[in-house]
Design an enzyme around this catalytic site. Structure first.
Site, PDB file in Angstrom:
ATOM      1  N   LEU A 205      -3.596  18.891  52.634  1.00  0.00           N
ATOM      2  CA  LEU A 205      -3.170  20.117  51.958  1.00  0.00           C
ATOM      3  C   LEU A 205      -2.805  21.143  53.021  1.00  0.00           C
ATOM      4  O   LEU A 205      -3.660  21.535  53.807  1.00  0.00           O
ATOM      5  CB  LEU A 205      -4.329  20.623  51.083  1.00  0.00           C
ATOM      6  CG  LEU A 205      -4.091  21.760  50.112  1.00  0.00           C
ATOM      7  CD1 LEU A 205      -3.088  21.359  49.036  1.00  0.00           C
ATOM      8  CD2 LEU A 205      -5.412  22.174  49.467  1.00  0.00           C
ATOM      9  N   HIS A 206      -1.535  21.560  53.071  1.00  0.00           N
ATOM     10  CA  HIS A 206      -1.183  22.509  54.129  1.00  0.00           C
ATOM     11  C   HIS A 206      -0.055  23.473  53.776  1.00  0.00           C
ATOM     12  O   HIS A 206       0.150  24.461  54.471  1.00  0.00           O
ATOM     13  CB  HIS A 206      -0.775  21.745  55.395  1.00  0.00           C
ATOM     14  CG  HIS A 206       0.607  21.180  55.334  1.00  0.00           C
ATOM     15  ND1 HIS A 206       0.906  20.033  54.646  1.00  0.00           N
ATOM     16  CD2 HIS A 206       1.774  21.626  55.864  1.00  0.00           C
ATOM     17  CE1 HIS A 206       2.191  19.775  54.761  1.00  0.00           C
ATOM     18  NE2 HIS A 206       2.748  20.727  55.477  1.00  0.00           N
ATOM     19  N   ARG A 207       0.691  23.225  52.703  1.00  0.00           N
ATOM     20  CA  ARG A 207       1.866  24.054  52.433  1.00  0.00           C
ATOM     21  C   ARG A 207       1.466  25.475  52.041  1.00  0.00           C
ATOM     22  O   ARG A 207       0.543  25.677  51.258  1.00  0.00           O
ATOM     23  CB  ARG A 207       2.730  23.430  51.337  1.00  0.00           C
ATOM     24  CG  ARG A 207       3.499  22.220  51.830  1.00  0.00           C
ATOM     25  CD  ARG A 207       4.621  21.844  50.884  1.00  0.00           C
ATOM     26  NE  ARG A 207       5.423  20.795  51.485  1.00  0.00           N
ATOM     27  CZ  ARG A 207       6.474  20.994  52.254  1.00  0.00           C
ATOM     28  NH1 ARG A 207       6.863  22.225  52.527  1.00  0.00           N
ATOM     29  NH2 ARG A 207       7.153  19.986  52.759  1.00  0.00           N
ATOM     30  N   ASP A 286       0.395  17.430  49.667  1.00  0.00           N
ATOM     31  CA  ASP A 286       1.570  18.265  49.411  1.00  0.00           C
ATOM     32  C   ASP A 286       2.604  18.074  50.525  1.00  0.00           C
ATOM     33  O   ASP A 286       3.547  18.838  50.647  1.00  0.00           O
ATOM     34  CB  ASP A 286       1.189  19.746  49.242  1.00  0.00           C
ATOM     35  CG  ASP A 286       0.494  20.333  50.466  1.00  0.00           C
ATOM     36  OD1 ASP A 286       0.338  19.618  51.480  1.00  0.00           O
ATOM     37  OD2 ASP A 286       0.106  21.519  50.411  1.00  0.00           O
TER      38      ASP A 286
END
Length: 366
Positions: A205-207, A286
């Site tokens: 998860l990084h966006r 993501d």
């Protein structure tokens, strides 16, 4: 002799460019690394791991606002191109490095080849979408991974003569680098230690659209907890620094740390991560690149986004868009776990690097 300049700046770009670099070993080329995300020292190990030539130029640009970062890259890349005078420049993907590299080459009248051309999320709020579109429109050679990507470019009025459907170098890279990982004793020991040889889900998860919005991030945290409880499976979560920071800022980190089934670990090396992907029962992410890699590795993928620039993964049913609603995410996880894991890989046969190099040097379609 024809001289090629390769410009890259992030680890995904190094990975996807690695098959091309390997194909160029008998050719005249140089490598510019902007160090968009990591220091020279950190990425030095990465090049060694993948048995790749070290960059000839490390620009050490680092982070910054989009305008600041792109502007500094443009100036520094131009200096190298003026010195080296390449006949052709190759860029890959959709980062600020790609846009800066393409602009610098274009202003100097140097031919540009854009690898992974034609990807579109049709979401202009994404900085990557702007980078993709602009780079495609100033490139002479557009190396589209699929027919869908090629059609996107054609619809924007770009000549068919510039477009080459070559497959995606991520297939080459995944096949080549997985062989390296499987022979690496350190990597094998790491996978065994982290997973305890039990079944697990892999989460990334990084966006910014997910991590920077409290309401969305809170829903995603709820969803992750719901998934772990329903399936009683370990969820291995190599946490991105920006995600860790935001979870702390929003007071959400404890909701994950207090769940014994969620294994939060530091970011891992590429070869280790490739091993985690290969052995996962399900990937929840993501990331655009992970949607592709999951498809190639025959691991079902649930994407925590409303759109994707990899629609081919949806077409072959290797991936599903779940958004951020907890109930919908749970339904999507259930659907993908029941899905047939034997889909056709839409991204090519693993020879994209060779095809691209042949086109660059022969200037003909495959």
């Amino acid at each position: 002799m024809y001289k090629i300049g390769i410009i890259l700046g992030t680890r995904p770009e190094i990975i996807k460019m690695s098959p091309v670099i390997r194909e160029l070993t008998t050719k005249k080329f140089f490598l510019i690394h902007t160090n968009q995300h990591y220091s020279e020292n950190m990425d030095k190990i990465f090049f060694e791991e993948l048995n790749l030539k070290k960059p000839d130029y490390n620009l050490n640009i680092g982070s910054g606002s989009h305008g600041d970062q792109t502007g500094r890259m443009l100036m520094e890349i131009e200096k190298v191109l003026l010195k080296e005078k390449p006949d052709f420049v190759l860029v890959q993907g959709d980062t600020n490095t790609v846009l800066a590299g393409a602009l610098a080459a274009s202003k100097l009248g140097i031919k540009i080849g854009h690898i992974e051309a034609g990807l579109r999320s049709f979401d202009r709020k994404m900085p990557e979408e702007t980078n993709r579109v602009l780079t495609d429109h100033i490139s002479e050679f557009l190396f589209a991974p699929t027919k869908t990507a090629a059609n996107n470019i054609l619809k924007e009025g770009i000549s068919d003569e510039k477009i080459h459907i070559v497959g995606n170098t991520i297939v080459d890279a995944t096949i080549q680098n997985l062989k390296i990982a499987e022979k690496n004793e350190k990597v094998c020991k790491f996978i065994s230690k982290i997973t305890k040889n039990e079944k697990y889900f892999l989460l990334t998860l990084h966006r910014a659209e997910n991590t920077d919005n409290f309401e969305i991030l809170s829903k995603l945290v709820t969803s992750i907890n719901n998934i772990s409880k329903k399936y009683e499976k370990n969820i291995i979560f190599p946490i991105h620094p920006r995600t860790h920071k935001k979870l702390n800022e929003f007071g959400l980190i404890n909701k994950l740390e207090n769940n014994h089934l969620i294994k939060i670990i530091e970011p891992v090396g590429y070869l280790e991560f490739l091993g985690l992907e290969k052995n996962a029962e399900l990937i929840i992410t993501d990331s655009g690149g992970l949607q592709e890699e999951a498809c190639i590795l025959n691991v079902p993928c649930v994407t925590l986004r409303e759109n994707t620039e990899r629609p081919e993964t949806l077409d072959v049913n290797s991936n599903i868009l779940a958004g951020s609603d907890p109930e919908n995410i749970l339904n999507c996880v259930e659907k993908m776990l029941k899905s047939n894991r034997h889909w056709n890989n839409p991204f090519g046969d693993g020879n994209s690097g060779k095809i691209i190099v042949n086109i660059v040097f022969g200037e003909k379609k495959p």
